[in-house]
Design a protein around this motif. Structure first.
Motif, PDB file in Angstrom:
ATOM      1  N   LEU A 169      52.636  34.610  38.660  1.00  0.00           N
ATOM      2  CA  LEU A 169      51.290  34.093  38.365  1.00  0.00           C
ATOM      3  C   LEU A 169      50.664  33.506  39.625  1.00  0.00           C
ATOM      4  N   GLN A 170      51.451  32.754  40.384  1.00  0.00           N
ATOM      5  CA  GLN A 170      50.926  32.168  41.620  1.00  0.00           C
ATOM      6  C   GLN A 170      50.476  33.263  42.589  1.00  0.00           C
ATOM      7  N   VAL A 171      51.274  34.317  42.704  1.00  0.00           N
ATOM      8  CA  VAL A 171      50.917  35.441  43.588  1.00  0.00           C
ATOM      9  C   VAL A 171      49.597  36.071  43.142  1.00  0.00           C
ATOM     10  N   VAL A 172      49.455  36.282  41.834  1.00  0.00           N
ATOM     11  CA  VAL A 172      48.227  36.888  41.297  1.00  0.00           C
ATOM     12  C   VAL A 172      47.025  35.995  41.564  1.00  0.00           C
ATOM     13  N   VAL A 173      47.148  34.715  41.249  1.00  0.00           N
ATOM     14  CA  VAL A 173      46.037  33.775  41.417  1.00  0.00           C
ATOM     15  C   VAL A 173      45.590  33.710  42.877  1.00  0.00           C
ATOM     16  N   GLU A 174      46.566  33.614  43.783  1.00  0.00           N
ATOM     17  CA  GLU A 174      46.232  33.509  45.208  1.00  0.00           C
ATOM     18  C   GLU A 174      45.677  34.819  45.749  1.00  0.00           C
ATOM     19  N   SER A 175      46.112  35.947  45.191  1.00  0.00           N
ATOM     20  CA  SER A 175      45.573  37.240  45.627  1.00  0.00           C
ATOM     21  C   SER A 175      44.111  37.395  45.209  1.00  0.00           C
ATOM     22  N   LEU A 176      43.714  36.648  44.174  1.00  0.00           N
ATOM     23  CA  LEU A 176      42.324  36.675  43.712  1.00  0.00           C
ATOM     24  C   LEU A 176      41.459  35.678  44.484  1.00  0.00           C
ATOM     25  N   GLY A 177      42.098  34.911  45.381  1.00  0.00           N
ATOM     26  CA  GLY A 177      41.345  33.991  46.232  1.00  0.00           C
ATOM     27  C   GLY A 177      41.238  32.574  45.703  1.00  0.00           C
ATOM     28  N   SER A 220      47.195  42.195  29.835  1.00  0.00           N
ATOM     29  CA  SER A 220      46.032  42.988  30.239  1.00  0.00           C
ATOM     30  C   SER A 220      44.988  43.078  29.133  1.00  0.00           C
ATOM     31  N   ILE A 221      43.730  42.926  29.547  1.00  0.00           N
ATOM     32  CA  ILE A 221      42.572  43.121  28.671  1.00  0.00           C
ATOM     33  C   ILE A 221      41.570  43.937  29.484  1.00  0.00           C
ATOM     34  N   VAL A 222      41.137  45.061  28.961  1.00  0.00           N
ATOM     35  CA  VAL A 222      40.224  45.982  29.672  1.00  0.00           C
ATOM     36  C   VAL A 222      40.611  46.149  31.150  1.00  0.00           C
ATOM     37  N   ASP A 223      41.878  46.487  31.373  1.00  0.00           N
ATOM     38  CA  ASP A 223      42.407  46.800  32.710  1.00  0.00           C
ATOM     39  C   ASP A 223      42.412  45.627  33.688  1.00  0.00           C
ATOM     40  N   LYS A 224      42.259  44.424  33.173  1.00  0.00           N
ATOM     41  CA  LYS A 224      42.375  43.241  34.019  1.00  0.00           C
ATOM     42  C   LYS A 224      43.317  42.261  33.323  1.00  0.00           C
ATOM     43  N   GLN A 225      43.998  41.445  34.118  1.00  0.00           N
ATOM     44  CA  GLN A 225      44.832  40.420  33.510  1.00  0.00           C
ATOM     45  C   GLN A 225      43.957  39.279  32.997  1.00  0.00           C
ATOM     46  N   MET A 226      44.408  38.672  31.903  1.00  0.00           N
ATOM     47  CA  MET A 226      43.593  37.641  31.247  1.00  0.00           C
ATOM     48  C   MET A 226      43.182  36.535  32.216  1.00  0.00           C
ATOM     49  N   ILE A 227      44.096  36.127  33.097  1.00  0.00           N
ATOM     50  CA  ILE A 227      43.767  35.052  34.039  1.00  0.00           C
ATOM     51  C   ILE A 227      42.658  35.490  34.994  1.00  0.00           C
ATOM     52  N   GLU A 228      42.641  36.775  35.359  1.00  0.00           N
ATOM     53  CA  GLU A 228      41.589  37.278  36.252  1.00  0.00           C
ATOM     54  C   GLU A 228      40.225  37.226  35.561  1.00  0.00           C
ATOM     55  N   LEU A 229      40.187  37.600  34.283  1.00  0.00           N
ATOM     56  CA  LEU A 229      38.929  37.537  33.520  1.00  0.00           C
ATOM     57  C   LEU A 229      38.432  36.100  33.428  1.00  0.00           C
ATOM     58  N   LEU A 230      39.352  35.183  33.135  1.00  0.00           N
ATOM     59  CA  LEU A 230      38.975  33.773  33.015  1.00  0.00           C
ATOM     60  C   LEU A 230      38.427  33.238  34.336  1.00  0.00           C
ATOM     61  N   LEU A 231      39.130  33.508  35.430  1.00  0.00           N
ATOM     62  CA  LEU A 231      38.710  32.996  36.735  1.00  0.00           C
ATOM     63  C   LEU A 231      37.396  33.625  37.180  1.00  0.00           C
ATOM     64  N   LEU A 285      30.892  23.832  39.196  1.00  0.00           N
ATOM     65  CA  LEU A 285      32.269  23.702  39.674  1.00  0.00           C
ATOM     66  C   LEU A 285      32.321  23.895  41.189  1.00  0.00           C
ATOM     67  N   ASP A 286      32.983  22.981  41.876  1.00  0.00           N
ATOM     68  CA  ASP A 286      33.137  23.106  43.328  1.00  0.00           C
ATOM     69  C   ASP A 286      34.350  23.961  43.691  1.00  0.00           C
ATOM     70  N   GLU A 287      35.403  23.847  42.911  1.00  0.00           N
ATOM     71  CA  GLU A 287      36.612  24.632  43.174  1.00  0.00           C
ATOM     72  C   GLU A 287      37.347  24.861  41.863  1.00  0.00           C
ATOM     73  N   ILE A 288      37.950  26.040  41.749  1.00  0.00           N
ATOM     74  CA  ILE A 288      38.747  26.377  40.570  1.00  0.00           C
ATOM     75  C   ILE A 288      40.204  26.453  41.011  1.00  0.00           C
ATOM     76  N   VAL A 289      41.051  25.664  40.377  1.00  0.00           N
ATOM     77  CA  VAL A 289      42.468  25.595  40.730  1.00  0.00           C
ATOM     78  C   VAL A 289      43.302  25.883  39.487  1.00  0.00           C
ATOM     79  N   VAL A 290      44.284  26.733  39.614  1.00  0.00           N
ATOM     80  CA  VAL A 290      45.223  26.989  38.512  1.00  0.00           C
ATOM     81  C   VAL A 290      46.426  26.074  38.707  1.00  0.00           C
ATOM     82  N   ALA A 291      46.645  25.180  37.741  1.00  0.00           N
ATOM     83  CA  ALA A 291      47.771  24.236  37.799  1.00  0.00           C
ATOM     84  C   ALA A 291      48.854  24.720  36.847  1.00  0.00           C
TER      85      ALA A 291
END
Length: 208
Positions: free
Chosen positions: A41-49, A5-16, A25-31
């Protein structure tokens, strides 16, 4: 670590969220890898759309190739998950450099002049497909792009900053790195869309 967590958000959420401001960028995909610890992580990423693909833990080159093939990408932009300060405007600049240079591979890392943590690599699908088919060392397969960068058979170009800032560390590898990046986000909070030049000015005013 990308779920820290960074400022109440997960780091991957801030990056995305920051990357979503890119106009190129046409699409952002987490591999990520198939390892069970990345299920959340997959659940979090997909919950963010965003789309999340899974592949080999150690053969990251094959993971990138299979992911690019799965989503039908003709150009791949590689950003690592431990770089939440990456600037979408800088990403766009790099992508435009790739388009204008008409090369197989374009980056801002060779030579390194930008702070560590702003690394951007742009490559054609054909390049990563060739690398996946030809690279045979564990090092090349783990680090994705060395085979392309070190081979004379790919055309390459790069962009450099006006001064060498490569000794500055803005990525998150160690706990103290997380402290530094957290301090940056806290300084600009609630704004999470500050640009890299603002971070540079902050670091000059408050050296760490």
């Amino acid at each position: 670590k990308v779920l820290k967590s960074i400022v109440d958000k997960q780091m991957i959420e801030l990056l995305l969220a920051r990357l979503s401001h890119s106009s190129e960028l046409d699409e952002i995909v987490v591999a990520t890898s198939e390892e069970k610890q990345n299920d959340h992580l997959q659940v979090v990423v997909e919950s963010l759309g965003f789309r999340c693909t899974r592949g080999s833990e150690k053969d990251v080159l094959s993971r990138f190739y299979e992911s690019a093939k799965f989503v039908g990408a003709d150009v791949i932009v590689r950003i690592t998950g431990d770089c939440p300060l990456v600037d979408p405007a800088l990403v766009d600049h790099c992508i435009k450099g790739y388009k204008n240079s008409n090369v197989d591979y374009f980056s801002n890392i060779n030579p390194a002049t930008y702070p560590d943590g702003l690394d951007i690599e742009v490559m054609s699908f054909e390049s990563i497909e060739r690398a996946n088919n030809e690279a045979d060392s564990d090092f090349d397969r783990e680090h994705v792009t060395p085979y392309i960068r070190n081979s004379e058979s790919f055309s390459k170009a790069s962009m450099c900053y006006i001064e060498d800032l490569s000794n500055q560390r803005w990525s998150v590898d160690e706990p103290e790195d997380l402290d530094v990046v957290t301090n940056v986000f806290e300084h600009f909070s609630p704004d999470i869309f500050f640009d890299w030049k603002q971070v540079l000015e902050l670091r000059k005013l408050q050296p760490i």
